[in-house]
Scaffold this motif. Structure first.
Motif: not given
Length: 350
Positions: A107-134
């Motif tokens: 419900k808030s801003l979009p999130h992007l998570r970077f994680a190592n598989s299969p045991q982590g760790p996981t870094f959670t980012f809040q996307i404040e601004e973004y622009a598409l390649a187009a």
């Protein structure tokens, strides 16, 4: 009529070794595909997928992120709404996938998570601004994004992370191992065609995610000559009296021509017909997107679960159970996804 051979050599296949079962061959080929044949190191591979319903713009951002991680990612990976995180982990193991990039839209801003598989760790980012390649391409007068630049992984450039301590030290290590390592003594310059820049802004405490293409231009060579050498086509000379007019005609220079000495390099080896070791070349970076400004909001010890390592667990009563917020947030949004299919396995094996 041929008669069967008799004697001690009867029934043996001459000039060939023992037959290897097809399943063993496939396993050997899969193992070779996961190892760099030059350095011998394991090649990092990634899945970029979403959890929960995403708006159309974030769907396009997901596709742009997959292109950034090419060629060692599944460009056409699909999910079904019944798939959970464990399904991706089970598929990732046989394919040699080591990294997850997970998009979600709470419900808030979009999130992007970077994680190592299969045991982590996981870094959670809040996307404040973004622009598409187009969007990036539409804002440029001469956008440049040839499909051939995605045949090799980007070069990761990190800036502003020195002296920050944990959890940023772990984050730097994650970013460094997200793409295959480059050996300067063996790398081919023609394969270095993209840069992924991750810059930490210490004042705003955000990370700028930028994606560029690399272009080399020989210094002192006009734009017309460059086009003539690259296209291998005879130019239109109907309105000219002499061939020399084509070279000396005013206005042939590129508008983006830069004579800054800092932007020029001496190549250690030949790259193509124009950029050779015998002359200097200008290095030009052109943004191809996507562009993301994101803020680190959470670090977990496991894969979207486990102990919360950042922010420091001070407000335990207000935050609820430690380490469960992210997993519940992810699992609660699985109702509208569409499908993890077998073509992802074929694509990763290629």
């Amino acid at each position: 009529m041929r008669h069967p051979r008799s004697g001690p050599g009867a029934g043996k296949r001459r000039g060939r070794g023992p037959r290897i079962p097809a399943t063993t061959l496939r396993k050997q080929q899969a193992a070779l595909a996961n190892v760099d044949q030059i350095t011998g190191a394991k090649i990092p591979k990634s899945f970029v997928f979403s959890r929960g319903k995403l708006p159309s713009t974030l769907r396009h951002l997901q596709h742009d992120l997959r292109k950034v991680m090419l060629p060692y990612t599944a460009l056409n990976l699909k999910e079904k709404k019944r798939n959970n995180l464990k399904d991706f982990v089970n598929v990732a193991g046989p394919l040699g996938v080591t990294h997850f990039l997970i998009l979600s839209s709470p419900k808030s801003l979009p999130h992007l998570r970077f994680a190592n598989s299969p045991q982590g760790p996981t870094f959670t980012f809040q996307i404040e601004e973004y622009a598409l390649a187009a969007d990036i391409a539409n804002s440029q007068k001469r956008p440049r994004c040839p499909p051939g630049i995605f045949k090799n992984s980007p070069l990761v450039v990190l800036s502003g992370f020195s002296g920050l301590g944990n959890p940023f030290e772990s984050l730097v290590e994650y970013f460094q191992h997200m793409v295959p390592a480059v050996d300067p003594s063996t790398v081919k310059l023609a394969e270095c065609q993209r840069i992924l820049l991750l810059k930490f802004d210490k004042e705003k405490e955000v990370i700028d995610f930028r994606h560029y293409s690399i272009k080399l231009q020989p210094v002192g060579v006009s734009r017309r000559i460059r086009k003539l050498m690259q296209n291998n086509q005879v130019p239109d000379l109907r309105d000219l009296k002499d061939v020399s007019d084509y070279v000396t005609k005013a206005g042939y220079g590129s508008e983006s021509e830069v004579d800054d000495e800092a932007a020029t390099v001496s190549l250690p080896s030949d790259v193509d017909k124009l950029n050779q070791a015998s002359r200097k070349s200008a290095v030009r970076l052109q943004e191809i997107g996507p562009r993301i400004t994101m803020r680190l909001v959470k670090v977990e010890a496991g894969l979207c679960s486990g102990d919360v390592l950042y922010p420091w667990p001070v407000e335990k009563e207000a935050g609820g159970k430690k380490g469960n917020v992210t997993e519940e947030e992810i699992e609660g949004q699985e109702e509208t996804d569409d499908g993890l299919e077998d073509e992802s396995e074929d694509e990763m094996e290629e």
